[in-house]
Design an enzyme around this catalytic site. Structure first.
Site, short mmCIF file in Angstrom:
data_model
loop_
_atom_site.label_atom_id
_atom_site.label_comp_id
_atom_site.label_asym_id
_atom_site.label_seq_id
_atom_site.Cartn_x
_atom_site.Cartn_y
_atom_site.Cartn_z
N ASP A 152 -7.21 15.44 -66.38
CA ASP A 152 -8.16 14.47 -66.88
C ASP A 152 -7.66 14.06 -68.26
O ASP A 152 -7.32 14.94 -69.07
CB ASP A 152 -9.55 15.14 -66.99
N ASP A 154 -10.32 8.95 -68.15
CA ASP A 154 -11.77 8.97 -68.42
C ASP A 154 -12.21 7.69 -69.13
O ASP A 154 -11.54 7.23 -70.05
CB ASP A 154 -12.06 10.18 -69.32
N GLU A 208 -11.25 6.08 -63.99
CA GLU A 208 -12.71 6.16 -63.83
C GLU A 208 -13.26 4.75 -64.06
O GLU A 208 -13.65 4.39 -65.17
CB GLU A 208 -13.33 7.14 -64.83
N HIS A 241 -18.78 14.87 -61.05
CA HIS A 241 -19.57 15.75 -61.91
C HIS A 241 -20.60 14.99 -62.74
O HIS A 241 -21.24 15.58 -63.62
CB HIS A 241 -18.62 16.53 -62.85
N ASP A 242 -20.73 13.69 -62.52
CA ASP A 242 -21.66 12.88 -63.30
C ASP A 242 -22.85 12.36 -62.50
O ASP A 242 -23.72 11.70 -63.07
CB ASP A 242 -20.93 11.67 -63.90
#
Ligand code: NOJ
Ligand code: CA
Length: 621
Positions: free
Chosen positions: A169, A276, A338, A401-402
């Protein structure tokens, strides 16, 4: 927020919401004595032995290499299943209740058995952990909570031996406020690193005696996006928490430093990066106020658009330079973005359109976050990805994870497991690169804290009760029915293990031939081995059917075509498919995989009777 029902991308929150808040009932998995479809599948695919749980746990398919190549294949990532690991929650190896790198290494056999090709590792860098790693204080090291650089190198080598690549990431939009760059930057107005971040004068002092920020921009995590520094009497900009100051990407030194960090990991052998918040790199240099869109958000701020802080065209120049850098390295290093974007046209730009010179895999959030079982909408969006992105490769993602887990976003509380099978079948039989999130394969549910005092994610603390944060989708991986679900030996784990772990766990599902876990393994093995599923065009069938999503993957090099029919409703549906009209010939139908015993002997595409939320996958020759 991304409003799911009308699919309007309203800026300033990218977090999807649950379509139902009721409690979730889990139904026990369908038990099939002899898992006939899997046997049929084995015969068609020429796989030889398929291991059932009573004979062998894992891997389901006796042997495979993640790097098998087929005619017309292209780079590895085109066929990959990428598995996101949230390191805090996957496996704890030292009993402190927090997952770590050695824990992940310990689970590589499992991951290989599942059939994944790459791990996307959420941030493991040194960090004050305000945003659990998305606030990085050193881009070239490992946080002691997770291990050491030596542990990382060991994990990389062991993963390679398991045919698994590691994707890091990379957070380029902002650093931690404890990063040495920011510590220098905030030390004085004349510090050489001052211009590495976005410092601006305010608009004077308000009636309340407080400095007025430069404009109305709000943080995605609540409140003004500007933080005042009394020492130097200026504000700095932060899209996320105030402990995550945004870097100034108009300063070439920032790009140089960040590209240095990228090389550091590429040189170590990582397979690429998940970038990200990448559309947030640039902001309007004129600092124009963003238009108000009406109403207030979960944090009580007036809602604004994000036209001046998100997806500015300048970002594409950086992406092209980053792609050129990555291309210098051998082995097909990959850039994943992302990219929450409003439509397929915007998505295509992130590939570099027909020039194919930006990201190889910007995430397509248009498909996986439809958040309702709407066959027509899925048909439209999947077809757009097939036909409207200049021949680039789609990357579908349903979980991360969001966001609340797809189990809860798509489930109806009655047929949740069957719906999860439909979602998985769609993900793994479409012509896409597939991204999955740990626990998705066993049906982990979202377990949101019931009390504010238990919340760990700061957005949940700030936004309670309207925004309860992201803890619910980050609970520890459920490995077994023993203490802490086999995740840890600690008295308390960083987030509590979800209460359903005695039945929903890897060990139990490995022993159950018809489990959701085995469903995933079969799908992934099919996807890896079948030429049509690897490289065949995806053509929609029965296009006006609002209840059933059907498509065919064209055969490749004389291989059979693969036909897929997924019932999106709680009612029995009867369909007739005509792949001939799409130029796909054949009369011989064979079931490859289904969760409906009544469909195991399907021999014709006329009047197929699909039970509620049934999945059927067959070959056509
Ligand atoms: C997106 C990440 O996925 C999320 O977890 C994080 O909080 C923000 N970016 C800020 O880095
Ligand atoms: Ca640990």
């Amino acid at each position: 927020m991304f409003v799911i029902d009308d699919a309007i991308f309203v800026a300033k929150s990218w977090r999807m919401h649950l379509n139902s808040t009721g409690s979730i009932t889990r139904f026990s998995p369908l038990r099939l004595k002899a898992f006939v479809p899997a046997l049929a599948f084995a015969a068609v695919m020429g796989l030889g032995h398929i291991g059932f749980a009573q004979e062998a746990h894992l891997p389901v398919v006796a042997s495979h290499s993640a790097d098998t190549t087929h005619h017309g294949d292209g780079p590895w990532w085109k066929h990959a299943v990428i598995y996101e690991i949230y390191p805090r929650s996957f496996q704890d190896s030292n009993g402190d209740g927090i997952g770590d790198l050695n824990g992940i290494a310990h689970r590589l056999d499992y991951l290989q058995g599942l059939g994944i090709n790459a791990i996307w590792l959420s941030p493991i860098y040194p960090s004050p952990q305000v945003d659990f790693g998305y606030d990085i204080s050193d881009y070239e090291n490992v946080d002691p909570q997770y291990g050491t650089l030596a542990d990382f190198d060991k994990l990389l080598a062991e993963a390679k031996a398991h045919h698994i690549r590691i994707i890091m990431d990379m957070v380029m939009n902002h650093t931690s406020d404890k990063h040495e760059w920011f510590i220098e930057s905030e030390s004085s107005r004349t510090n050489p690193k001052r211009d590495w971040y976005i410092w601006r004068d305010g608009k004077g002092i308000g009636a309340d005696g407080k400095p007025i920020p430069p404009n109305n921009w709000v943080s995605l995590f609540g409140g003004s996006a500007w933080q005042y520094d009394p020492k130097t009497k200026q504000f700095y900009y932060h899209e996320f928490y105030k402990q995550q100051p945004d870097l100034n990407w108009r300063n070439p030194e920032v790009e140089k430093a960040m590209f240095g960090a990228v090389r550091f990991w590429l040189d170590r052998g990582v397979a690429g990066f998940r970038l990200d918040a990448i559309p947030n790199l640039f902001e309007d240099p004129k600092l124009r106020d963003e238009p108000y869109t009406g109403g207030t958000d979960a944090y009580g701020d007036k809602k604004v658009s994000d036209i001046y802080t998100n997806n500015l065209p300048e970002v594409h120049d950086v992406m092209r330079r980053l792609r050129a850098l990555v291309n210098e390295y051998p082995g097909g290093r990959v850039l994943i973005g992302e990219t929450y974007l409003p439509n397929v046209k915007e998505l295509d730009k992130w590939y570099g359109g027909a020039s194919h010179n930006e990201l190889q895999l910007p995430m397509d959030m248009q498909v996986g976050f439809i958040n309702k079982m709407d066959a027509s909408l899925f048909r439209e969006r999947i077809n757009q990805a097939e036909t409207e992105i200049d021949g680039n490769q789609p990357l579908f993602v349903f979980d991360n994870h969001d966001n609340p887990r797809s189990w809860d976003r798509y489930g109806d509380g009655v047929h949740d497991e069957a719906i999860a099978r439909v979602i998985a079948a769609m993900l793994f039989t479409s012509r896409d690169t597939a991204l999955m999130y740990y626990g998705e394969e066993i049906g982990m549910v979202t377990t949101t804290p019931a009390r504010k005092q238990d919340v760990r994610d700061p957005i949940g603390i700030r936004g309670w009760p309207k925004e309860k944060g992201r803890d619910g989708e980050r609970t520890p991986m459920q490995w077994s029915d023993t203490k802490d679900a086999g995740f840890s030996t600690a008295a308390t784990t960083w987030l509590p293990v979800a209460p359903d772990y005695p039945t929903v766990n890897v060990k139990t599902e490995q022993a159950e031939p018809a489990s959701l876990l085995n469903w995933h393994e079969h799908l992934i093995a099919m996807r890896r081995n079948d030429p049509a599923l690897r490289n065949g065009k995806q053509i929609m069938l029965d296009k006006n059917n609002p209840s059933v999503l059907s498509y065919v993957r064209e055969g490749v090099g004389g291989s059979p075509a693969v036909v897929v029919a997924l019932n999106f409703t709680a009612k029995t549906q009867t369909i007739t498919l005509n792949p001939g009209a799409a130029g796909i010939r054949g009369t011989n139908i064979k079931t490859l995989l289904t969760d409906a015993p009544s469909l195991e002997q399907t021999k014709s595409l006329h009047d197929i009777v699909l039970p509620p939320f049934a999945s059927w996958i067959g070959s056509l020759k």
